[in-house]
Every structure is written in C-alpha cells, then in structure tokens.
Design a protein around this motif. Structure first.
Motif, mmCIF file in Angstrom:
data_model
loop_
_atom_site.group_PDB
_atom_site.id
_atom_site.type_symbol
_atom_site.label_atom_id
_atom_site.label_comp_id
_atom_site.label_asym_id
_atom_site.label_seq_id
_atom_site.Cartn_x
_atom_site.Cartn_y
_atom_site.Cartn_z
ATOM 1 N N ILE A 1 0.847 -1.192 0.000
ATOM 2 C CA ILE A 1 0.000 0.000 0.000
ATOM 3 C C ILE A 1 0.884 1.245 0.000
ATOM 4 C CG2 ILE A 1 -1.814 -1.230 1.237
ATOM 5 C CD1 ILE A 1 -1.114 0.475 3.695
ATOM 6 N N THR A 2 0.349 2.325 -0.544
ATOM 7 C CA THR A 2 1.066 3.598 -0.607
ATOM 8 C C THR A 2 0.214 4.680 0.047
ATOM 9 O OG1 THR A 2 0.076 4.202 -2.733
ATOM 10 C CG2 THR A 2 2.117 2.882 -2.794
ATOM 11 N N GLU A 3 0.771 5.895 0.134
ATOM 12 C CA GLU A 3 0.017 7.025 0.680
ATOM 13 C C GLU A 3 -1.251 7.283 -0.140
ATOM 14 O OE1 GLU A 3 3.216 7.013 0.011
ATOM 15 O OE2 GLU A 3 4.395 7.930 1.639
ATOM 16 N N GLU A 4 -1.162 7.063 -1.440
ATOM 17 C CA GLU A 4 -2.322 7.295 -2.301
ATOM 18 C C GLU A 4 -3.455 6.333 -1.973
ATOM 19 O OE1 GLU A 4 -3.479 7.524 -7.067
ATOM 20 O OE2 GLU A 4 -1.416 7.083 -6.430
ATOM 21 N N HIS A 5 -3.120 5.077 -1.705
ATOM 22 C CA HIS A 5 -4.158 4.110 -1.334
ATOM 23 C C HIS A 5 -4.845 4.525 -0.033
ATOM 24 C CE1 HIS A 5 -1.535 1.153 -3.755
ATOM 25 N NE2 HIS A 5 -2.581 1.493 -4.494
ATOM 26 N N VAL A 6 -4.060 5.044 0.917
ATOM 27 C CA VAL A 6 -4.635 5.484 2.189
ATOM 28 C C VAL A 6 -5.560 6.670 1.962
ATOM 29 C CG1 VAL A 6 -4.122 6.415 4.475
ATOM 30 C CG2 VAL A 6 -2.683 4.608 3.528
ATOM 31 N N ARG A 7 -5.123 7.637 1.144
ATOM 32 C CA ARG A 7 -5.976 8.803 0.860
ATOM 33 C C ARG A 7 -7.264 8.384 0.180
ATOM 34 N NH1 ARG A 7 -0.942 11.243 -0.447
ATOM 35 N NH2 ARG A 7 -1.240 10.742 -2.646
#
Length: 380
Positions: free
Chosen positions: A316-322
C-alpha cells in the motif's frame, strides 16, 4: 433444626507442594521443579493435580510449563462450565501506538506487581472512554506486561432461580484460589450497570452486584487479584462500584489528539496487521486521518490493502490510504462521542493523564458540560 455452612478451601501453596513431592515418588517426571509446579497449579484441587501427572505418564512425556498451563486452562474452564475464559495476549505495550500517559501509569502498576509491592498496586483499574480507542487492546497488553494469568467473565447468568448467584460464587472461588490473576470485565456498563434489564429479575442483578462489590473491596486480595473494567458509559455504573478501594486507578481513553499520536498509531497498526507498504510520508497520513479513532484508522489501513490489490500491487502507498479515507463513511454519533469523552474526563483519577484540552477544566465546568450534553442528547 439447624444447618451450618462449612467452606472447604482450595489447597494452598504448601499443600500443593507437599502433595507434588509425594506424587513424584509414584510419577517420576522431573521436567519442572516441584516449587515452580506448585506455583503454577494454583486454582486446582489435589485430584486435578494428580490427573496431570497421570496424563503425562500415559503419554510418556515430561511435565513442562506448557503442558501444565494448557491442562490447567482446560480444567478450570471445565470446572466453571464455560463461565470463565482465559485470555492469552500475544502483544505487549510495543504494539500500542500513542497513549503514552496511560502506558506509563500501567507500567508503574506492572512494575509494582512484579516486585511484590502489593501496597502500591490498585485494587482495580477502570478504563473509560469512547468506543474504538483501544481499551480492550491495552488491557490485554497490560496482562502480558505484568505476567499475570488473565481471565474474562463470560455469561454466568442463568434463567433458574439461584443459579446466577451460584455461578458467580463458583467463579470467585476459582479466582481466589488461583491468585495472581487479572480479571477483565468488558462492557462493564452492560453487564453490571444499574437498572436496565435487571430491574425485573427478582433482585438477582442487585445481589450479583453486591457480592461482586464485596469481593472486589476485600483488601486481602490487593496485589494478587486485579480487576480491570472497560466501559464507555461509566455514568450507567453504580457510583459505589466506582469508588476508591474498588477502582483506585481510572484511566481515560480519547481519540488521538495530535499528529504524533496518529503517526504512532499508524506505525503500530502496520506492524500489528503485518501490512506491506511503501509509506514514508507519515505526516501526511496523520493529517489525512485527523479526527479518527484508532479503530477507524485500522479500518482505513485494511481497506487500503484491498485498493492496492485491485490496482495489482502488493504494497500500500500514501495514495491508497488517501483513497480509502475519501471513500470511508464513519458511522458515529458525534454528540454521544463528545459525551463519552467528557465522562472519561470526569472519571479520571489524575490530571496528568488528561490531554491539554481537558486538563484545566474544574468540577463545575465538567458538570455543566455533562448536563448540557445530556439535554442535547435527549432533545434530539
């Protein structure tokens, strides 16, 4: 013309030790020292101790710590007929993100327990705060930190007259015999709350609560039996139940207040759930999850795993969290959550455990806030 009640106590340490030394003449399995074996068989009868020796001889093995604790757990759960559940926590305070003041207070209690300073160990600890703030998770971590056997009450209520009181008495007898035990009561406002469903039960609830309060205030148990109760509605508990001498330490739990707390929670949850990730911008993640509870942050991270799999990537990346935050719809009653937070402040036993937002509130301000929130809740 007269009936007398005679209590036959469970065997104490010296009795168990003498019996174990006697058994070793017939069952020579020196896998563990006799004194240590006598310690860890607390809560068992002599017949049950002999049963462990017999089973080991039949299996051809040796008596070890693991075999005894497994047998003890099985025997006590059978003895209590499913009324008592053993809790085996596999995590400690390293898995808990944030909550530095709470962990510090519990660390001091754990240290006093290990060093045998019973006078400095609280009779009970009350965890108060909104749902999703990690009360149960922290209680399990504390059980691991202080090396106490941890048990949890299951449903001991019965439909037959007198059975509920008998079930409770059986549980308390086993707990007293075990010694050095941590007793967890989750959702205390529901199981032991005043009024509610127990008003028309013929007085059973009041008798159960009275017996439990009597047991919890017995100072001979200090340092060996610790009660931990978790609740988000302490106002539903009997005021006498919450007094000092039963719950000497009252710890408040809140939603994470600062970015540092949210960062610590995010890192702890990534480790706990073993989530593969390439996240480096933790400051941005903390800002994205502002206003969320620890449970909601965990739900966001677990949702992010699904989004990453849909995109065909393994981390997972920051974009997935956002994206997960943008898609998430919190199911919450904000008025009730604010009310639970104020109740946690009201019940707290030490100002230094409170966030800066609440630390300077005096009793009059707290009472006024509680009355206003109750009125707002009732008039909605």
């Amino acid at each position: 013309p007269q009936l007398s009640t005679i209590e036959v106590p469970m065997p104490d340490l010296d009795e168990r030790l003498a019996f174990i030394k006697h058994l070793r003449e017939e069952y020579p399995r020196p896998g563990i020292a006799a004194k240590r074996l006598a310690d860890i068989t607390a809560g068992l009868t002599l017949v049950q101790v002999e049963g462990i020796f017999r089973q080991v001889r039949q299996s051809g093995g040796k008596i070890t710590f693991d075999t005894v604790t497994a047998a003890k757990r099985r025997i006590i759960e059978q003895e209590c007929f499913g009324l008592l559940e053993f809790v085996q926590a596999e995590h400690d305070f390293k898995a808990v993100g944030g909550l530095h003041e709470v962990k510090g207070a519990l660390d001091r209690v754990a240290s006093n327990v290990k060093k045998g300073r019973s006078a400095r160990v609280p009779m009970g600890i009350l965890f108060v705060g909104p749902m999703g703030t990690g009360k149960t998770f922290v209680a399990e971590a504390f059980a691991n930190e202080c090396d106490l056997t941890c048990v949890k009450f299951k449903n001991f209520r019965d439909k037959w007259v007198g059975s509920t009181e008998g079930n409770l008495e059986r549980i308390l007898t086993v707990i007293k015999a075990m010694g050095y035990v941590l007793v967890m009561i989750d959702e205390g406002d529901r199981s032991l709350g005043a009024g509610g469903a127990g008003e028309n039960d013929g007085g059973t609830s009041s008798r159960v609560t009275a017996r439990l309060k009597e047991f919890m205030s017995d100072t001979s148990h200090r340092g060996s039996i610790i009660f931990i109760m978790m609740t988000n509605r302490p106002d539903k508990l009997d005021a006498d139940m919450k007094r000092a001498g039963r719950f000497d330490l009252k710890l408040p739990f809140f939603f994470p207040q600062t970015d540092e707390e949210r960062i610590a929670i995010c890192k702890a949850l990534l480790r706990k759930n073993k989530i593969p990730h390439t996240i480096k911008d933790y400051d941005g993640m903390a800002e994205t999850t502002a206003g969320m509870s620890g449970a909601e942050i965990e739900a966001i991270l677990l949702t992010s795993i699904g989004l990453a799999e849909e995109a065909g990537v393994k981390r997972i990346t920051e974009e997935h969290v956002r994206d997960a935050v943008a898609d998430y719809i919190p199911s919450r009653d904000t008025v009730m959550l604010d009310y639970m937070s104020i109740l946690a402040v009201f019940e707290c036993s030490s100002r230094r455990l409170l966030p800066d937002t609440y630390r300077d509130l005096d009793a009059d301000e707290l009472n006024r806030s509680i009355r206003e929130m109750r009125l707002k809740r009732w008039t909605r």
